[in-house]
Design a protein around this motif. Structure first.
Motif, PDB file in Angstrom:
ATOM      1  N   ILE A  55       0.842  -1.207   0.000  1.00  0.00           N
ATOM      2  CA  ILE A  55       0.000   0.000   0.000  1.00  0.00           C
ATOM      3  C   ILE A  55       0.869   1.246   0.000  1.00  0.00           C
ATOM      4  O   ILE A  55       0.631   2.191  -0.767  1.00  0.00           O
ATOM      5  CB  ILE A  55      -0.956  -0.007   1.214  1.00  0.00           C
ATOM      6  CG1 ILE A  55      -2.033  -1.065   1.028  1.00  0.00           C
ATOM      7  CG2 ILE A  55      -1.586   1.376   1.419  1.00  0.00           C
ATOM      8  CD1 ILE A  55      -2.893  -1.297   2.257  1.00  0.00           C
ATOM      9  N   GLN A  58       2.439   1.749  -3.443  1.00  0.00           N
ATOM     10  CA  GLN A  58       1.449   2.198  -4.429  1.00  0.00           C
ATOM     11  C   GLN A  58       1.067   3.651  -4.202  1.00  0.00           C
ATOM     12  O   GLN A  58       0.998   4.445  -5.144  1.00  0.00           O
ATOM     13  CB  GLN A  58       0.211   1.316  -4.358  1.00  0.00           C
ATOM     14  CG  GLN A  58      -0.848   1.708  -5.359  1.00  0.00           C
ATOM     15  CD  GLN A  58      -2.086   0.815  -5.282  1.00  0.00           C
ATOM     16  OE1 GLN A  58      -2.140  -0.136  -4.523  1.00  0.00           O
ATOM     17  NE2 GLN A  58      -3.078   1.145  -6.077  1.00  0.00           N
ATOM     18  N   GLU A  59       0.832   4.009  -2.952  1.00  0.00           N
ATOM     19  CA  GLU A  59       0.404   5.384  -2.669  1.00  0.00           C
ATOM     20  C   GLU A  59       1.549   6.377  -2.803  1.00  0.00           C
ATOM     21  O   GLU A  59       1.322   7.540  -3.119  1.00  0.00           O
ATOM     22  CB  GLU A  59      -0.268   5.466  -1.304  1.00  0.00           C
ATOM     23  CG  GLU A  59      -1.552   4.653  -1.216  1.00  0.00           C
ATOM     24  CD  GLU A  59      -2.568   4.944  -2.327  1.00  0.00           C
ATOM     25  OE1 GLU A  59      -2.554   6.034  -2.932  1.00  0.00           O
ATOM     26  OE2 GLU A  59      -3.393   4.051  -2.591  1.00  0.00           O
ATOM     27  N   ASN A  62       1.438   7.149  -6.431  1.00  0.00           N
ATOM     28  CA  ASN A  62       0.316   8.057  -6.686  1.00  0.00           C
ATOM     29  C   ASN A  62       0.640   9.478  -6.233  1.00  0.00           C
ATOM     30  O   ASN A  62       0.321  10.454  -6.922  1.00  0.00           O
ATOM     31  CB  ASN A  62      -0.948   7.566  -5.991  1.00  0.00           C
ATOM     32  CG  ASN A  62      -1.485   6.296  -6.609  1.00  0.00           C
ATOM     33  OD1 ASN A  62      -1.183   5.971  -7.744  1.00  0.00           O
ATOM     34  ND2 ASN A  62      -2.278   5.563  -5.839  1.00  0.00           N
ATOM     35  N   LEU A  77      -3.326   9.662   1.424  1.00  0.00           N
ATOM     36  CA  LEU A  77      -3.552   8.619   0.428  1.00  0.00           C
ATOM     37  C   LEU A  77      -3.500   7.231   1.062  1.00  0.00           C
ATOM     38  O   LEU A  77      -4.321   6.369   0.758  1.00  0.00           O
ATOM     39  CB  LEU A  77      -2.520   8.727  -0.698  1.00  0.00           C
ATOM     40  CG  LEU A  77      -2.637   9.945  -1.603  1.00  0.00           C
ATOM     41  CD1 LEU A  77      -1.455  10.017  -2.569  1.00  0.00           C
ATOM     42  CD2 LEU A  77      -3.946   9.932  -2.368  1.00  0.00           C
ATOM     43  N   VAL A  78      -2.547   7.035   1.955  1.00  0.00           N
ATOM     44  CA  VAL A  78      -2.434   5.744   2.651  1.00  0.00           C
ATOM     45  C   VAL A  78      -3.670   5.523   3.518  1.00  0.00           C
ATOM     46  O   VAL A  78      -4.256   4.442   3.523  1.00  0.00           O
ATOM     47  CB  VAL A  78      -1.135   5.673   3.481  1.00  0.00           C
ATOM     48  CG1 VAL A  78      -1.123   4.441   4.378  1.00  0.00           C
ATOM     49  CG2 VAL A  78       0.080   5.674   2.569  1.00  0.00           C
ATOM     50  N   HIS A  81      -6.606   4.538   1.411  1.00  0.00           N
ATOM     51  CA  HIS A  81      -6.458   3.170   0.912  1.00  0.00           C
ATOM     52  C   HIS A  81      -6.770   2.165   2.018  1.00  0.00           C
ATOM     53  O   HIS A  81      -7.471   1.176   1.789  1.00  0.00           O
ATOM     54  CB  HIS A  81      -5.036   2.965   0.395  1.00  0.00           C
ATOM     55  CG  HIS A  81      -4.862   1.742  -0.433  1.00  0.00           C
ATOM     56  ND1 HIS A  81      -4.198   1.756  -1.621  1.00  0.00           N
ATOM     57  CD2 HIS A  81      -5.251   0.454  -0.255  1.00  0.00           C
ATOM     58  CE1 HIS A  81      -4.190   0.542  -2.135  1.00  0.00           C
ATOM     59  NE2 HIS A  81      -4.823  -0.263  -1.320  1.00  0.00           N
ATOM     60  N   LYS A  84     -10.449   1.805   2.591  1.00  0.00           N
ATOM     61  CA  LYS A  84     -11.106   0.955   1.592  1.00  0.00           C
ATOM     62  C   LYS A  84     -11.058  -0.519   1.988  1.00  0.00           C
ATOM     63  O   LYS A  84     -11.877  -1.311   1.554  1.00  0.00           O
ATOM     64  CB  LYS A  84     -10.452   1.128   0.227  1.00  0.00           C
ATOM     65  CG  LYS A  84     -10.756   2.430  -0.443  1.00  0.00           C
ATOM     66  CD  LYS A  84     -10.049   2.495  -1.785  1.00  0.00           C
ATOM     67  CE  LYS A  84     -10.147   3.872  -2.396  1.00  0.00           C
ATOM     68  NZ  LYS A  84      -9.359   3.958  -3.636  1.00  0.00           N
TER      69      LYS A  84
END
Length: 117
Positions: A55, A58-59, A62, A77-78, A81, A84
Motif C-alpha cells: 500500500i 502504491q500510494e 500516486n 492517500l495511505v 487506501h 477501503k
C-alpha cells in the motif's frame, strides 16, 4: 490586455514549483515519512506487514504523480487506501508535529498588540 513580452506571464510563474526546494530534499522527506508510516501501520496491524508495504509503495507512486511535494499527500492517500480495506488508520505518534494539542492554549490573557508596516 495582450502580453507583449517574449517570456511567460507572471501568473504562469506562480504555478511552477520553486527552484529553492531540491528534489533530493523532497525524496529524503518522502523516504523518512514512508518509513515512519510503515512502522506505525506495522504496530497497528502486525499481521499485515507485507500488505502495508505494498500500500505504501502504491500510494507513494500516486503521490509523486499528483504533486511535486508527495510527502504532503502520502499520509492521506495511505489512510484512504486503508479505509477501503475496512481498517482504521494507524495511530501515529507524529500527528501533532506541527501543532501540538495545546498549541492554541495561552496562560496569559493580556492583549497583544502588533504594528503592521
Amino acid at each position: 490586455m495582450k502580453n507583449t513580452t517574449d517570456g511567460p506571464m507572471k501568473t504562469d510563474q506562480l504555478t511552477q514549483p520553486t527552484a529553492a526546494v531540491s528534489p533530493q530534499i523532497v525524496s529524503n522527506a518522502v523516504a523518512r515519512l514512508k518509513q515512519r508510516l510503515q512502522q506505525d501501520y506495522e504496530r497497528a496491524y502486525p499481521d499485515l506487514r507485507e500488505i502495508m508495504h505494498l500500500i505504501l509503495n502504491q500510494e507513494e507512486t500516486n503521490a509523486w504523480e499528483l504533486s511535486p511535494f508527495p510527502h504532503l499527500l502520502l499520509p492521506d492517500l495511505v489512510e484512504a487506501h486503508v479505509a477501503k480495506l475496512n481498517l482504521q488508520p494507524a495511530k501515529t505518534r507524529h500527528e501533532n508535529i506541527f501543532a501540538p494539542d495545546d498549541f492554541a492554549k495561552t496562560d496569559n490573557c493580556e492583549p497583544t498588540f502588533a504594528l503592521c508596516a
